[in-house]
Design an enzyme around this catalytic site. Structure first.
Site, PDB file in Angstrom:
ATOM      1  N   GLN A  66     -40.828  -5.519  35.313  1.00  0.00           N
ATOM      2  CA  GLN A  66     -40.339  -6.732  34.654  1.00  0.00           C
ATOM      3  C   GLN A  66     -39.918  -6.316  33.253  1.00  0.00           C
ATOM      4  O   GLN A  66     -40.761  -6.046  32.406  1.00  0.00           O
ATOM      5  CB  GLN A  66     -41.433  -7.796  34.611  1.00  0.00           C
ATOM      6  CG  GLN A  66     -41.203  -8.922  33.634  1.00  0.00           C
ATOM      7  CD  GLN A  66     -39.889  -9.637  33.854  1.00  0.00           C
ATOM      8  OE1 GLN A  66     -39.512  -9.909  34.976  1.00  0.00           O
ATOM      9  NE2 GLN A  66     -39.167  -9.920  32.789  1.00  0.00           N
ATOM     10  N   HIS A  96     -28.322 -18.189  37.460  1.00  0.00           N
ATOM     11  CA  HIS A  96     -28.256 -17.008  36.594  1.00  0.00           C
ATOM     12  C   HIS A  96     -27.201 -16.001  37.068  1.00  0.00           C
ATOM     13  O   HIS A  96     -26.785 -15.135  36.289  1.00  0.00           O
ATOM     14  CB  HIS A  96     -29.619 -16.313  36.542  1.00  0.00           C
ATOM     15  CG  HIS A  96     -30.492 -16.772  35.427  1.00  0.00           C
ATOM     16  ND1 HIS A  96     -30.091 -16.737  34.107  1.00  0.00           N
ATOM     17  CD2 HIS A  96     -31.764 -17.257  35.421  1.00  0.00           C
ATOM     18  CE1 HIS A  96     -31.074 -17.183  33.343  1.00  0.00           C
ATOM     19  NE2 HIS A  96     -32.096 -17.519  34.116  1.00  0.00           N
ATOM     20  N   GLU A 150     -34.051 -13.097  37.472  1.00  0.00           N
ATOM     21  CA  GLU A 150     -32.729 -13.084  38.083  1.00  0.00           C
ATOM     22  C   GLU A 150     -32.173 -11.679  38.314  1.00  0.00           C
ATOM     23  O   GLU A 150     -31.031 -11.368  37.939  1.00  0.00           O
ATOM     24  CB  GLU A 150     -31.761 -13.899  37.219  1.00  0.00           C
ATOM     25  CG  GLU A 150     -31.596 -13.401  35.780  1.00  0.00           C
ATOM     26  CD  GLU A 150     -32.592 -13.949  34.777  1.00  0.00           C
ATOM     27  OE1 GLU A 150     -32.320 -13.845  33.567  1.00  0.00           O
ATOM     28  OE2 GLU A 150     -33.646 -14.472  35.186  1.00  0.00           O
ATOM     29  N   HIS A 186     -32.315 -22.356  40.015  1.00  0.00           N
ATOM     30  CA  HIS A 186     -32.242 -21.812  38.655  1.00  0.00           C
ATOM     31  C   HIS A 186     -31.869 -20.329  38.684  1.00  0.00           C
ATOM     32  O   HIS A 186     -30.955 -19.889  37.973  1.00  0.00           O
ATOM     33  CB  HIS A 186     -33.590 -22.007  37.950  1.00  0.00           C
ATOM     34  CG  HIS A 186     -33.616 -21.526  36.538  1.00  0.00           C
ATOM     35  ND1 HIS A 186     -33.314 -22.337  35.465  1.00  0.00           N
ATOM     36  CD2 HIS A 186     -33.891 -20.307  36.009  1.00  0.00           C
ATOM     37  CE1 HIS A 186     -33.407 -21.641  34.350  1.00  0.00           C
ATOM     38  NE2 HIS A 186     -33.770 -20.400  34.652  1.00  0.00           N
ATOM     39  N   GLU A 187     -32.575 -19.559  39.519  1.00  0.00           N
ATOM     40  CA  GLU A 187     -32.297 -18.120  39.573  1.00  0.00           C
ATOM     41  C   GLU A 187     -30.896 -17.848  40.119  1.00  0.00           C
ATOM     42  O   GLU A 187     -30.220 -16.920  39.680  1.00  0.00           O
ATOM     43  CB  GLU A 187     -33.358 -17.406  40.411  1.00  0.00           C
ATOM     44  CG  GLU A 187     -34.785 -17.547  39.897  1.00  0.00           C
ATOM     45  CD  GLU A 187     -34.932 -17.248  38.411  1.00  0.00           C
ATOM     46  OE1 GLU A 187     -34.229 -16.346  37.907  1.00  0.00           O
ATOM     47  OE2 GLU A 187     -35.734 -17.925  37.740  1.00  0.00           O
ATOM     48  N   TYR A 196     -34.479 -23.096  27.175  1.00  0.00           N
ATOM     49  CA  TYR A 196     -34.152 -23.746  28.445  1.00  0.00           C
ATOM     50  C   TYR A 196     -33.758 -25.211  28.226  1.00  0.00           C
ATOM     51  O   TYR A 196     -32.662 -25.637  28.605  1.00  0.00           O
ATOM     52  CB  TYR A 196     -35.359 -23.703  29.389  1.00  0.00           C
ATOM     53  CG  TYR A 196     -35.798 -22.333  29.822  1.00  0.00           C
ATOM     54  CD1 TYR A 196     -35.509 -21.867  31.098  1.00  0.00           C
ATOM     55  CD2 TYR A 196     -36.523 -21.502  28.970  1.00  0.00           C
ATOM     56  CE1 TYR A 196     -35.929 -20.618  31.518  1.00  0.00           C
ATOM     57  CE2 TYR A 196     -36.941 -20.246  29.371  1.00  0.00           C
ATOM     58  CZ  TYR A 196     -36.640 -19.808  30.648  1.00  0.00           C
ATOM     59  OH  TYR A 196     -37.056 -18.560  31.049  1.00  0.00           O
TER      60      TYR A 196
END
EC number: 3.4.11.-
Length: 623
Positions: A136, A294, A266, A290-291, A391
């Protein structure tokens, strides 16, 4: 006035990304080749990265970001050269300096390296079926995975190779290979360092759409498939109508182990998802929307530094809510509703109401420096500024522009124009504003833009002006909240369970609105302790959004002790998840609602399961 506004905005942030030690502005990265070899025994990654660079400024050295990496060797144009690793800075790591010939316009730089146990980008764990590792890198953790220009301002096409005894996924399209324990990936679309990823474990896949598979370990695969297969292709097709064709070929996703610190990440071609989304009721599929969003906002068009993070996330929430609203309208149309389009917009507004509540809560509790849209991150850690602000405040800024410029019909053409103009690039807030004028001035709307309060929206901390919402879908919730408020104030008949017809989002709104309303009332703990009996469905819920809100309501006002079963159950739940959206507020809730000592005790019990990013942030929260 246009240029004056844009120029004044430019002066309010750093020209170059302040969160990198690299000299990225002196080079163009033509191509990157990254090879990583997984060792589950030593819990390290051994790697080589090769950069094809164009020297834009006769630079005499390449300076790359590193953090806690063991640098073994460096080569320039195939010849080994000496390198210098500068002293470590607490946040930004150690700059790696590699000398080059300033007269050569194109060069190739190769670095061999190994990660260490201080790597903040990767976590080795024991998965459900065997050893597992995942990375990550957002925001500035890629530098602990491989030497890089660790800034979203730099984007490059990649070729990836992964060596591991277990299945590997990386940030690209899988390529055929006959080599054992070897996996090749190609990413022809330029991406920044924070989107580089590697995962390795006993992964299987199942289809969730004609261009989408979901990956996970075997025990949860069928549940993951069921959760997403209903909506996946519909999401993609609706997003394509709003923006333009999906450019990444496949949209696959990977449900990670519980310690993954985010709701989703994403990663191009392989979106990473938290297992907390697998709630068995499809109520959290908006995270997938949401992803997916992206894929345009963030991945194709990227913020040039973390000071402009709202350009990634504000746009993504905007597109997400448009997708969710369109899905609702399409389903209503199939059911024969004559007001299908209106209903879709009501659903979008209902999601906006929940978003506003989250924004208001964040503005009240979060560091005021980081409640602006455009941040000052000089000498700052982007992780410290991570919150709902980019956001939700970013979304409401875009919604404000949509409203002022004439609504969806007037704003939709700009969406396509903006994403086409900046695809494959990175941009800052001034460039965004400049593009608004570029698009709308010929349409006679420059005066509307002149009257936008840019200063307040972009640079002032706290809540912006509240918009008007369509509260049609919220009224049922507010009516039940009002009954509880009246009961707390005046007594009378105890409200019953009127939530049977609530959708998941309505349950969330009910719990958070009640929690907010009770702040101004003298709520007796005995009343709160009746709630588990009145609303048993909340106590039995597997949905993390419900679990977190339910426990916030009860623990905030019920005067429970650390020995109470409800508190022990919530503390145990915090030991089964790693998603920071739940973990960080969860420990703050224990600190405030029970005691600081108890919160620390629970954290010490479970900190070994958390991702390094999550562990660090909770330590800061509880310090």
């Amino acid at each position: 006035m246009t240029r004056a506004i844009v120029e004044s905005i430019k002066k309010r942030f750093h020209e170059l990304d302040p969160c990198t030690n690299s000299n990225y502005s002196k080079f163009k990265v033509i191509h990157t080749d990254l090879t990583l070899t997984v060792s589950f025994e030593s819990k390290t990654l051994d790697g080589t990265v090769v950069y094809d660079l164009k020297n834009l400024d006769n630079a005499s050295e390449v300076i790359l970001d590193t953090s806690a990496l063991n640098i073994k060797s460096t080569k320039v144009n195939g010849k080994e050269v000496s390198f210098e690793l500068k002293p470590v800075t607490p946040i930004y790591g150690a700059p790696l300096r590699i000398p080059i010939n300033p007269n050569e316009s194109e060069i190739q730089v190769e670095i061999s390296f190994t990660t260490t146990d201080k790597c903040t980008a990767i976590q080795f764990i024991q998965g459900d079926t065997g050893p597992y590792v995942f990375s990550q890198c957002e925001a500035i953790h890629a530098r602990s995975l491989f030497p890089c220009f660790d800034t979203p301002a730099v984007k490059s096409p990649y070729k990836f190779t992964g060596h591991s005894p277990a299945v590997v996924t990386m940030s690209g399209r899988a390529q055929p290979t006959d080599e054992p324990n070897t996996y090749h990936f190609d990413q022809p679309i330029p991406i920044p360092s924070y989107l580089v990823s590697i995962t390795s474990g006993n992964l299987l896949k199942a289809p969730i759409g004609p261009r989408s598979d979901v990956y996970s370990e075997e025990p949860s695969l069928k549940k993951c498939q069921w959760e997403f297969e209903k909506d996946m292709e519909n999401f993609i097709q609706i997003a394509e109508k709003i923006v333009f064709e999906y450019e990444w070929s496949r949209f696959d996703s990977l449900v990670l182990p519980s310690s993954f610190p985010y709701g989703g990440m994403e990663i191009p071609n392989m979106t990473q998802l938290t297992p907390t989304l697998i709630s068995g009721d499809r109520t959290q599929t908006k995270v997938m929307a949401h992803e997916l969003a992206h894929s345009w906002s963030g991945n194709l068009v990227t913020n040039s530094s973390w000071e402009h993070f709202w350009l990634n996330e504000g746009w993504t929430v905007y597109l997400e809510r448009r997708i969710i609203g369109a899905i609702a309208a399409a389903e209503a149309k199939e059911e024969g509703r004559k007001d299908a389009e209106k209903y879709g917009e009501q659903v979008r507004h209902f999601n906006m109401i929940n978003g506003w509540n989250e924004l208001a809560d964040t503005c009240e509790t979060f560091d005021k420096r980081y409640t602006k849209l455009v941040l000052d991150l000089e000498n700052g850690d982007p992780d410290d500024s991570f919150s709902r602000i980019p956001y939700e405040k970013g979304f409401f800024f875009l919604y404000h522009l949509e409203t002022k410029l004439g609504g969806i019909k007037e704003f939709d053409p700009f969406i396509k124009y903006y994403f086409n103009k900046f695809k494959y690039q990175s941009l800052n807030t001034a460039q965004f504003v400049d593009t608004l004028y570029e698009f709308y001035e010929p349409k006679g709307k420059a005066e509307i833009l002149d009257n936008i309060d840019w200063e307040t929206w972009l640079f002032v901390s706290g809540l912006p002006e509240k918009p008007e919402f369509d509260v049609t879908l919220a009224n049922q919730v507010y009516a039940l909240v009002d009954k509880w408020v009246a009961y707390v104030k005046n007594g009378g008949e105890l409200p019953g369970d009127e939530t049977a017809d609530f959708e998941g989002e309505q349950d969330m709104l009910f719990l958070e609105t009640l929690t907010e309303k009770f702040k101004t009332l003298d709520v007796k703990p005995e009343i709160i302790r009746l709630f588990p009996e009145i609303y048993p469905k909340y106590g039995a819920s597997k949905n993390g959004e419900i679990i977190s809100r339910w426990n916030e309501l009860l623990i905030s006002y019920g005067k429970y002790s650390s020995q109470d079963k409800l508190v022990q159950s919530f503390a145990s739940w915090l030991g089964t998840i790693g998603r920071m959206k739940y973990v960080r507020p969860g420990y703050l809730l224990l600190r405030k609602g029970i005691s600081h000592e108890f919160a620390l005790e629970v954290f010490k019990k479970y900190e070994h399961i958390y991702h390094p990013i999550c562990r660090t942030m909770v330590k800061k929260d509880l310090s």
